[in-house]
Design a protein around this motif. Structure first.
Motif, PDB file in Angstrom:
ATOM      1  N   ALA A   9       0.924  -1.062   0.019  1.00 38.69           N
ATOM      2  CA  ALA A   9       0.019   0.226   0.020  1.00 38.69           C
ATOM      3  C   ALA A   9       1.055   1.321   0.108  1.00 38.69           C
ATOM      4  N   PRO A  10       0.551   2.384  -0.741  1.00 42.71           N
ATOM      5  CA  PRO A  10       1.358   3.440  -0.880  1.00 42.71           C
ATOM      6  C   PRO A  10       1.463   4.054   0.605  1.00 42.71           C
ATOM      7  N   GLY A  11       2.761   4.600   0.925  1.00 41.89           N
ATOM      8  CA  GLY A  11       2.773   4.991   2.172  1.00 41.89           C
ATOM      9  C   GLY A  11       3.147   4.009   3.375  1.00 41.89           C
ATOM     10  N   SER A  12       2.884   2.644   3.112  1.00 40.93           N
ATOM     11  CA  SER A  12       3.031   1.809   4.231  1.00 40.93           C
ATOM     12  C   SER A  12       4.666   1.380   4.304  1.00 40.93           C
ATOM     13  N   ALA A  13       5.052   0.747   5.317  1.00 44.94           N
ATOM     14  CA  ALA A  13       6.335   0.563   5.526  1.00 44.94           C
ATOM     15  C   ALA A  13       7.211  -0.006   4.448  1.00 44.94           C
ATOM     16  N   PHE A  20      12.893   3.786  -1.013  1.00 47.41           N
ATOM     17  CA  PHE A  20      14.224   4.324  -0.584  1.00 47.41           C
ATOM     18  C   PHE A  20      15.326   3.234  -1.322  1.00 47.41           C
ATOM     19  N   ASP A  21      15.169   2.098  -0.974  1.00 44.76           N
ATOM     20  CA  ASP A  21      15.992   1.127  -1.682  1.00 44.76           C
ATOM     21  C   ASP A  21      16.338   1.370  -3.220  1.00 44.76           C
ATOM     22  N   LEU A 309       7.989   9.459   9.938  1.00 41.80           N
ATOM     23  CA  LEU A 309       9.397   9.785  10.567  1.00 41.80           C
ATOM     24  C   LEU A 309      10.044   8.588  11.362  1.00 41.80           C
ATOM     25  N   ALA A 310       9.034   7.738  11.769  1.00 40.07           N
ATOM     26  CA  ALA A 310       9.344   6.562  12.577  1.00 40.07           C
ATOM     27  C   ALA A 310      10.002   5.789  11.860  1.00 40.07           C
ATOM     28  N   GLN A 311       9.382   5.423  10.573  1.00 36.51           N
ATOM     29  CA  GLN A 311      10.151   4.677   9.505  1.00 36.51           C
ATOM     30  C   GLN A 311      11.408   4.902   8.961  1.00 36.51           C
ATOM     31  N   VAL A 312      11.458   6.491   8.800  1.00 37.08           N
ATOM     32  CA  VAL A 312      12.749   6.987   8.200  1.00 37.08           C
ATOM     33  C   VAL A 312      13.913   6.625   9.509  1.00 37.08           C
ATOM     34  N   ARG A 313      13.517   6.823  10.558  1.00 42.23           N
ATOM     35  CA  ARG A 313      14.515   6.746  11.605  1.00 42.23           C
ATOM     36  C   ARG A 313      14.988   5.212  11.681  1.00 42.23           C
TER      37      ARG A 313
END
Ligand SMILES: Cc1ncc(COP(=O)(O)O)c(C=O)c1O
Length: 411
Positions: A9-13, A20-21, A309-313
Protein backbone atom coordinates in the motif's frame (compact mmCIF):
# COMPACT_ATOMS: atom_id res chain seq x y z
CA UNK A 1 -10.76 -4.05 -7.37
CA UNK A 2 -8.30 -4.81 -4.59
CA UNK A 3 -4.53 -4.47 -5.11
CA UNK A 4 -2.62 -7.71 -5.74
CA UNK A 5 -1.03 -8.91 -2.48
CA UNK A 6 2.50 -8.23 -3.76
CA UNK A 7 1.94 -4.49 -4.21
CA UNK A 8 2.51 -2.70 -0.92
CA UNK A 9 0.00 0.00 0.00
CA UNK A 10 1.27 3.51 -0.79
CA UNK A 11 2.82 5.05 2.32
CA UNK A 12 3.17 1.65 4.04
CA UNK A 13 6.49 0.71 5.62
CA UNK A 14 7.20 -1.77 2.83
CA UNK A 15 6.40 0.66 0.08
CA UNK A 16 8.56 3.36 1.67
CA UNK A 17 11.48 1.02 2.18
CA UNK A 18 11.23 -0.14 -1.41
CA UNK A 19 11.17 3.39 -2.74
CA UNK A 20 14.21 4.31 -0.62
CA UNK A 21 16.02 1.12 -1.65
CA UNK A 22 15.44 1.99 -5.31
CA UNK A 23 17.22 5.36 -5.14
CA UNK A 24 20.27 5.71 -7.36
CA UNK A 25 22.83 8.49 -7.79
CA UNK A 26 21.31 9.20 -11.22
CA UNK A 27 17.85 9.69 -9.74
CA UNK A 28 19.24 11.95 -7.04
CA UNK A 29 21.18 14.12 -9.50
CA UNK A 30 18.10 14.42 -11.67
CA UNK A 31 16.15 15.71 -8.65
CA UNK A 32 18.68 18.51 -8.36
CA UNK A 33 19.41 18.96 -4.65
CA UNK A 34 22.46 20.95 -3.53
CA UNK A 35 24.00 17.82 -2.04
CA UNK A 36 23.90 15.95 -5.35
CA UNK A 37 24.60 18.68 -7.89
CA UNK A 38 27.36 20.80 -6.40
CA UNK A 39 30.21 18.48 -7.38
CA UNK A 40 30.16 17.49 -11.06
CA UNK A 41 30.64 13.92 -12.25
CA UNK A 42 30.22 10.59 -10.55
CA UNK A 43 30.34 11.89 -6.99
CA UNK A 44 28.08 10.53 -4.26
CA UNK A 45 26.56 13.46 -2.34
CA UNK A 46 26.96 12.70 1.36
CA UNK A 47 27.69 16.14 2.74
CA UNK A 48 24.86 18.76 3.14
CA UNK A 49 22.36 17.89 5.92
CA UNK A 50 19.50 17.08 3.56
CA UNK A 51 17.83 13.69 3.36
CA UNK A 52 17.45 11.79 0.10
CA UNK A 53 14.24 10.29 1.48
CA UNK A 54 11.74 12.98 0.52
CA UNK A 55 9.18 14.10 3.05
CA UNK A 56 6.11 12.64 4.74
CA UNK A 57 3.07 12.07 2.46
CA UNK A 58 1.05 14.41 4.68
CA UNK A 59 3.57 17.21 4.15
CA UNK A 60 3.78 16.58 0.40
CA UNK A 61 -0.03 16.63 0.23
CA UNK A 62 -0.35 19.99 1.94
CA UNK A 63 2.29 21.51 -0.35
CA UNK A 64 0.42 20.16 -3.38
CA UNK A 65 -2.90 21.41 -2.05
CA UNK A 66 -1.54 24.91 -1.42
CA UNK A 67 0.05 24.97 -4.89
CA UNK A 68 -3.15 23.79 -6.59
CA UNK A 69 -5.33 26.25 -4.75
CA UNK A 70 -2.81 29.06 -5.09
CA UNK A 71 -2.58 29.45 -1.31
CA UNK A 72 1.02 30.61 -1.41
CA UNK A 73 0.60 34.10 -0.05
CA UNK A 74 1.20 35.72 3.32
CA UNK A 75 0.81 33.94 6.62
CA UNK A 76 -2.54 34.63 8.34
CA UNK A 77 -2.34 35.02 12.15
CA UNK A 78 -4.76 32.10 12.68
CA UNK A 79 -2.46 29.70 10.81
CA UNK A 80 0.59 31.05 12.66
CA UNK A 81 -1.18 30.57 15.95
CA UNK A 82 -2.28 27.04 15.04
CA UNK A 83 1.33 26.17 14.17
CA UNK A 84 2.56 27.53 17.53
CA UNK A 85 -0.11 25.50 19.33
CA UNK A 86 0.92 22.39 17.44
CA UNK A 87 4.59 22.91 18.30
CA UNK A 88 3.62 23.34 21.97
CA UNK A 89 1.52 20.15 21.85
CA UNK A 90 4.36 18.23 20.19
CA UNK A 91 6.85 19.32 22.85
CA UNK A 92 4.43 18.34 25.60
CA UNK A 93 3.57 14.93 24.17
CA UNK A 94 6.91 13.93 22.66
CA UNK A 95 9.32 15.39 25.21
CA UNK A 96 7.23 16.14 28.31
CA UNK A 97 7.89 19.89 28.09
CA UNK A 98 4.79 21.86 28.96
CA UNK A 99 5.35 24.98 26.86
CA UNK A 100 2.41 27.37 26.53
CA UNK A 101 1.73 28.24 22.87
CA UNK A 102 2.25 31.94 23.71
CA UNK A 103 5.90 31.15 24.40
CA UNK A 104 6.39 29.81 20.89
CA UNK A 105 6.91 32.19 17.98
CA UNK A 106 7.62 31.61 14.32
CA UNK A 107 10.53 32.82 12.27
CA UNK A 108 12.01 31.78 8.96
CA UNK A 109 14.84 29.56 10.17
CA UNK A 110 16.96 28.57 13.12
CA UNK A 111 19.90 30.67 11.99
CA UNK A 112 17.83 33.85 11.88
CA UNK A 113 17.03 33.14 15.54
CA UNK A 114 20.73 32.79 16.37
CA UNK A 115 21.56 35.97 14.47
CA UNK A 116 18.86 37.89 16.35
CA UNK A 117 19.83 36.53 19.77
CA UNK A 118 23.46 37.51 19.26
CA UNK A 119 22.75 40.88 17.68
CA UNK A 120 19.93 42.12 19.92
CA UNK A 121 19.94 40.06 23.12
CA UNK A 122 23.51 39.62 24.26
CA UNK A 123 25.98 42.02 25.80
CA UNK A 124 27.51 44.21 23.12
CA UNK A 125 30.88 42.95 21.97
CA UNK A 126 30.72 39.81 24.13
CA UNK A 127 32.23 36.62 22.71
CA UNK A 128 30.13 33.55 21.86
CA UNK A 129 31.03 30.08 23.16
CA UNK A 130 30.69 27.31 20.60
CA UNK A 131 31.41 23.71 21.63
CA UNK A 132 33.08 21.99 18.68
CA UNK A 133 32.87 20.18 16.40
CA UNK A 134 30.02 22.52 15.50
CA UNK A 135 27.54 23.05 12.68
CA UNK A 136 29.58 25.44 10.54
CA UNK A 137 27.44 28.63 10.71
CA UNK A 138 27.78 28.65 14.53
CA UNK A 139 31.45 29.43 13.95
CA UNK A 140 30.97 32.19 11.39
CA UNK A 141 27.83 33.97 12.63
CA UNK A 142 29.44 35.50 15.77
CA UNK A 143 32.01 37.19 13.52
CA UNK A 144 29.23 38.76 11.42
CA UNK A 145 28.26 40.66 14.56
CA UNK A 146 31.83 41.63 15.46
CA UNK A 147 32.01 38.90 18.10
CA UNK A 148 34.78 36.49 18.88
CA UNK A 149 33.93 32.82 18.77
CA UNK A 150 35.36 30.85 21.69
CA UNK A 151 35.70 27.30 20.46
CA UNK A 152 35.59 24.59 23.12
CA UNK A 153 36.55 21.22 21.61
CA UNK A 154 34.62 18.12 22.74
CA UNK A 155 36.24 15.56 25.01
CA UNK A 156 36.85 12.16 23.47
CA UNK A 157 35.50 9.35 25.63
CA UNK A 158 34.54 5.73 25.02
CA UNK A 159 31.25 3.87 25.39
CA UNK A 160 31.19 0.48 27.16
CA UNK A 161 31.54 -1.26 23.80
CA UNK A 162 34.67 0.78 23.01
CA UNK A 163 32.98 3.03 20.43
CA UNK A 164 33.80 6.75 20.55
CA UNK A 165 31.64 9.15 22.50
CA UNK A 166 32.01 12.91 22.42
CA UNK A 167 31.20 14.95 25.52
CA UNK A 168 30.93 18.63 26.30
CA UNK A 169 34.06 19.99 27.96
CA UNK A 170 32.27 21.62 30.88
CA UNK A 171 35.52 22.93 32.39
CA UNK A 172 36.36 24.52 29.06
CA UNK A 173 32.89 26.06 28.86
CA UNK A 174 33.22 27.39 32.39
CA UNK A 175 36.62 28.91 31.62
CA UNK A 176 35.11 30.66 28.57
CA UNK A 177 32.22 31.96 30.67
CA UNK A 178 34.68 33.29 33.21
CA UNK A 179 36.39 35.18 30.39
CA UNK A 180 33.18 37.16 29.88
CA UNK A 181 31.34 35.25 27.18
CA UNK A 182 27.91 36.62 26.29
CA UNK A 183 26.28 33.45 24.92
CA UNK A 184 26.68 29.68 24.76
CA UNK A 185 25.44 27.85 21.66
CA UNK A 186 24.23 24.40 22.71
CA UNK A 187 23.36 22.00 19.91
CA UNK A 188 21.32 19.00 21.05
CA UNK A 189 21.10 16.50 19.38
CA UNK A 190 24.62 17.53 18.48
CA UNK A 191 25.48 17.97 14.81
CA UNK A 192 28.01 16.52 13.82
CA UNK A 193 28.86 14.05 16.62
CA UNK A 194 25.27 12.83 17.00
CA UNK A 195 25.14 12.99 20.80
CA UNK A 196 21.78 13.20 22.54
CA UNK A 197 22.85 15.09 25.66
CA UNK A 198 21.95 13.59 29.04
CA UNK A 199 19.99 15.29 31.81
CA UNK A 200 23.23 15.48 33.82
CA UNK A 201 25.11 17.26 31.05
CA UNK A 202 22.23 19.67 30.45
CA UNK A 203 21.89 20.39 34.18
CA UNK A 204 25.61 21.09 34.39
CA UNK A 205 25.23 23.62 31.55
CA UNK A 206 22.23 25.20 33.30
CA UNK A 207 24.24 25.50 36.50
CA UNK A 208 27.08 27.28 34.71
CA UNK A 209 24.68 29.52 32.78
CA UNK A 210 23.05 30.69 36.03
CA UNK A 211 26.31 31.01 37.91
CA UNK A 212 27.93 33.26 35.29
CA UNK A 213 24.74 34.84 33.95
CA UNK A 214 25.48 33.61 30.41
CA UNK A 215 22.44 33.01 28.16
CA UNK A 216 22.13 29.72 26.29
CA UNK A 217 20.94 29.37 22.70
CA UNK A 218 19.64 25.78 22.56
CA UNK A 219 19.45 24.57 18.95
CA UNK A 220 17.17 21.53 19.01
CA UNK A 221 16.38 21.25 15.33
CA UNK A 222 17.46 17.59 15.27
CA UNK A 223 15.20 16.64 18.23
CA UNK A 224 12.74 14.55 16.14
CA UNK A 225 15.68 12.51 14.87
CA UNK A 226 16.72 10.57 17.98
CA UNK A 227 17.68 7.22 16.45
CA UNK A 228 18.63 5.27 19.55
CA UNK A 229 15.36 3.87 20.95
CA UNK A 230 16.84 3.77 24.46
CA UNK A 231 17.29 7.56 24.49
CA UNK A 232 14.89 10.49 24.54
CA UNK A 233 15.52 14.07 23.67
CA UNK A 234 15.43 16.32 26.73
CA UNK A 235 14.74 19.94 25.82
CA UNK A 236 17.23 22.15 27.64
CA UNK A 237 14.47 24.59 28.61
CA UNK A 238 12.42 21.79 30.20
CA UNK A 239 14.89 21.21 33.01
CA UNK A 240 13.85 22.64 36.36
CA UNK A 241 17.28 24.21 36.81
CA UNK A 242 17.37 26.26 33.60
CA UNK A 243 16.80 29.98 34.09
CA UNK A 244 14.08 31.12 31.64
CA UNK A 245 15.64 34.59 31.53
CA UNK A 246 18.81 33.00 30.12
CA UNK A 247 17.28 30.48 27.70
CA UNK A 248 16.40 30.71 24.01
CA UNK A 249 15.41 27.49 22.26
CA UNK A 250 15.25 27.26 18.48
CA UNK A 251 13.69 24.35 16.68
CA UNK A 252 11.96 23.44 13.41
CA UNK A 253 10.49 20.55 11.47
CA UNK A 254 12.98 21.31 8.70
CA UNK A 255 15.45 18.51 9.57
CA UNK A 256 13.06 15.78 10.70
CA UNK A 257 10.68 16.21 7.80
CA UNK A 258 13.35 17.39 5.38
CA UNK A 259 11.85 20.73 4.31
CA UNK A 260 14.39 23.51 5.02
CA UNK A 261 13.19 25.36 1.91
CA UNK A 262 9.82 26.08 3.55
CA UNK A 263 11.12 28.57 6.13
CA UNK A 264 9.11 28.26 9.29
CA UNK A 265 11.25 27.63 12.38
CA UNK A 266 10.26 28.35 15.97
CA UNK A 267 11.74 30.27 18.84
CA UNK A 268 10.69 29.11 22.30
CA UNK A 269 11.38 31.52 25.14
CA UNK A 270 9.58 32.44 28.32
CA UNK A 271 9.80 34.92 31.18
CA UNK A 272 12.23 37.77 30.68
CA UNK A 273 13.77 36.23 27.58
CA UNK A 274 10.34 36.21 25.88
CA UNK A 275 9.63 39.75 27.10
CA UNK A 276 12.93 41.03 25.68
CA UNK A 277 12.37 39.17 22.39
CA UNK A 278 8.91 40.71 21.96
CA UNK A 279 9.99 44.18 23.09
CA UNK A 280 12.57 44.51 20.32
CA UNK A 281 10.90 44.90 16.91
CA UNK A 282 14.00 43.51 15.21
CA UNK A 283 13.51 40.12 16.88
CA UNK A 284 9.71 40.19 17.29
CA UNK A 285 9.34 41.21 13.62
CA UNK A 286 10.96 38.01 12.39
CA UNK A 287 7.60 36.28 12.82
CA UNK A 288 6.37 38.19 9.76
CA UNK A 289 8.99 36.44 7.63
CA UNK A 290 7.87 32.88 8.41
CA UNK A 291 6.15 31.35 5.39
CA UNK A 292 2.56 30.18 5.04
CA UNK A 293 3.64 27.01 3.27
CA UNK A 294 6.08 26.36 6.11
CA UNK A 295 3.41 26.84 8.77
CA UNK A 296 1.08 24.45 6.93
CA UNK A 297 3.94 21.97 6.74
CA UNK A 298 4.52 22.28 10.51
CA UNK A 299 0.88 21.37 11.08
CA UNK A 300 0.96 18.44 8.66
CA UNK A 301 4.31 17.08 9.90
CA UNK A 302 3.53 17.20 13.59
CA UNK A 303 -0.07 15.98 13.29
CA UNK A 304 0.19 13.43 10.52
CA UNK A 305 3.87 12.83 9.79
CA UNK A 306 4.99 10.85 12.83
CA UNK A 307 4.62 7.35 11.35
CA UNK A 308 6.64 8.33 8.31
CA UNK A 309 9.37 9.74 10.52
CA UNK A 310 9.45 6.60 12.68
CA UNK A 311 10.03 4.56 9.53
CA UNK A 312 12.71 6.95 8.34
CA UNK A 313 14.53 6.71 11.68
CA UNK A 314 14.46 2.92 11.45
CA UNK A 315 15.75 3.04 7.89
CA UNK A 316 18.61 5.36 8.86
CA UNK A 317 19.55 3.10 11.79
CA UNK A 318 19.98 0.22 9.38
CA UNK A 319 22.12 2.41 7.11
CA UNK A 320 24.21 3.32 10.16
CA UNK A 321 24.76 -0.34 10.95
CA UNK A 322 25.82 -0.96 7.34
CA UNK A 323 28.34 1.87 7.64
CA UNK A 324 29.68 0.54 10.94
CA UNK A 325 30.15 -2.97 9.58
CA UNK A 326 31.81 -1.73 6.40
CA UNK A 327 34.14 0.83 7.93
CA UNK A 328 35.21 -1.58 10.68
CA UNK A 329 37.03 -3.47 7.95
CA UNK A 330 39.22 -0.49 7.01
CA UNK A 331 42.30 0.45 9.03
CA UNK A 332 42.74 4.10 9.87
CA UNK A 333 39.03 4.91 10.11
CA UNK A 334 36.77 5.02 13.14
CA UNK A 335 33.15 6.00 12.89
CA UNK A 336 30.92 7.60 15.53
CA UNK A 337 27.34 6.64 14.70
CA UNK A 338 24.68 9.10 15.79
CA UNK A 339 22.44 8.63 18.82
CA UNK A 340 20.45 11.42 17.17
CA UNK A 341 20.67 13.20 13.75
CA UNK A 342 21.42 11.33 10.53
CA UNK A 343 25.06 12.33 10.52
CA UNK A 344 28.07 10.13 11.22
CA UNK A 345 31.42 11.52 12.37
CA UNK A 346 34.40 9.84 10.79
CA UNK A 347 37.74 9.89 12.54
CA UNK A 348 40.28 9.61 9.74
CA UNK A 349 43.36 10.59 11.75
CA UNK A 350 44.75 7.10 11.27
CA UNK A 351 44.77 7.50 7.48
CA UNK A 352 47.67 9.92 7.36
CA UNK A 353 46.09 12.30 4.88
CA UNK A 354 45.92 16.00 5.71
CA UNK A 355 42.43 16.61 4.26
CA UNK A 356 40.45 13.36 4.43
CA UNK A 357 37.24 14.77 2.92
CA UNK A 358 39.16 15.96 -0.13
CA UNK A 359 40.94 12.62 -0.27
CA UNK A 360 37.65 10.71 -0.32
CA UNK A 361 36.08 13.09 -2.80
CA UNK A 362 38.96 12.65 -5.23
CA UNK A 363 39.87 9.03 -4.63
CA UNK A 364 36.52 7.52 -3.72
CA UNK A 365 34.05 9.85 -5.43
CA UNK A 366 32.25 10.46 -2.12
CA UNK A 367 31.63 14.05 -1.04
CA UNK A 368 31.60 14.47 2.74
CA UNK A 369 32.06 17.62 4.82
CA UNK A 370 35.59 18.60 5.77
CA UNK A 371 36.29 18.29 9.49
CA UNK A 372 38.11 21.61 9.63
CA UNK A 373 34.88 23.43 8.77
CA UNK A 374 33.47 22.21 12.12
CA UNK A 375 36.21 23.88 14.17
CA UNK A 376 39.95 24.26 14.47
CA UNK A 377 40.62 20.93 16.17
CA UNK A 378 38.92 18.72 13.64
CA UNK A 379 40.95 18.59 10.44
CA UNK A 380 41.38 14.80 10.69
CA UNK A 381 37.63 14.18 10.51
CA UNK A 382 34.76 14.06 7.98
CA UNK A 383 30.99 14.20 8.36
CA UNK A 384 29.03 11.55 6.50
CA UNK A 385 25.29 11.91 5.80
CA UNK A 386 23.45 8.61 6.39
CA UNK A 387 20.01 9.66 5.12
CA UNK A 388 20.07 8.00 1.74
CA UNK A 389 18.84 4.86 -0.01
CA UNK A 390 20.36 1.52 0.96
CA UNK A 391 22.01 0.86 -2.39
CA UNK A 392 23.64 4.31 -2.34
CA UNK A 393 24.80 3.72 1.24
CA UNK A 394 26.30 0.36 0.31
CA UNK A 395 28.13 1.94 -2.65
CA UNK A 396 29.33 4.80 -0.43
CA UNK A 397 30.80 2.34 2.06
CA UNK A 398 32.39 0.27 -0.70
CA UNK A 399 34.05 3.34 -2.20
CA UNK A 400 35.32 4.67 1.14
CA UNK A 401 36.73 1.31 2.21
CA UNK A 402 38.41 0.71 -1.15
CA UNK A 403 40.07 4.14 -1.10
CA UNK A 404 41.11 3.80 2.55
CA UNK A 405 42.73 0.44 1.84
CA UNK A 406 44.76 1.92 -1.02
CA UNK A 407 45.99 4.59 1.42
CA UNK A 408 48.09 6.85 -0.76
CA UNK A 409 50.08 9.22 1.43
CA UNK A 410 49.05 12.52 -0.11
CA UNK A 411 45.65 13.41 -1.47
C1 LIG B 1 22.25 22.08 14.15
C2 LIG B 1 21.60 22.81 13.02
N1 LIG B 1 21.01 23.99 13.23
C3 LIG B 1 20.43 24.67 12.25
C4 LIG B 1 20.41 24.19 10.96
C5 LIG B 1 19.78 25.00 9.88
O1 LIG B 1 18.49 25.19 10.21
P1 LIG B 1 17.67 26.33 9.45
O2 LIG B 1 17.68 25.96 8.00
O3 LIG B 1 16.33 26.27 10.09
O4 LIG B 1 18.40 27.62 9.75
C6 LIG B 1 21.01 22.97 10.68
C7 LIG B 1 21.03 22.46 9.32
O5 LIG B 1 21.66 21.50 9.00
C8 LIG B 1 21.61 22.26 11.73
O6 LIG B 1 22.19 21.07 11.53
Amino acid sequence: MSEPASVPAPGSATSLTRSFDALTPEVMRERGSLKWTYYPGDIIGAWVAEMDLGTAPAVAAVIQRCAQEGTIGYLPPETAQAACQEVARYHREAFGWDVPAEEVSLLPDVLSALNAVIAFHTREGSPVIVPTPAYMPFLSIPGHHGRDCLQVPALERRNHDGSPRWELDLDGIEAAMRQGAGLLVLCNPWNPVGRVLSAEELSAVAFLSSRYGVPVFADEVHAPLVLDPSLTHIPYGSLPDTDPALTYTATAVSKGWNIPALKCAQLIASGQARARWEADPRSAGLSHSASLLGAQAVLAALRDGQDWLAQVRRYIRTNAELVRQGLDTADGLEVTLPEGTYLAWLDCRGLGTDNPARFFRRRAGVAMNEGVTFGDAWDGFCRLNLATGRAIEAETVRRIVTAARQRPVSA
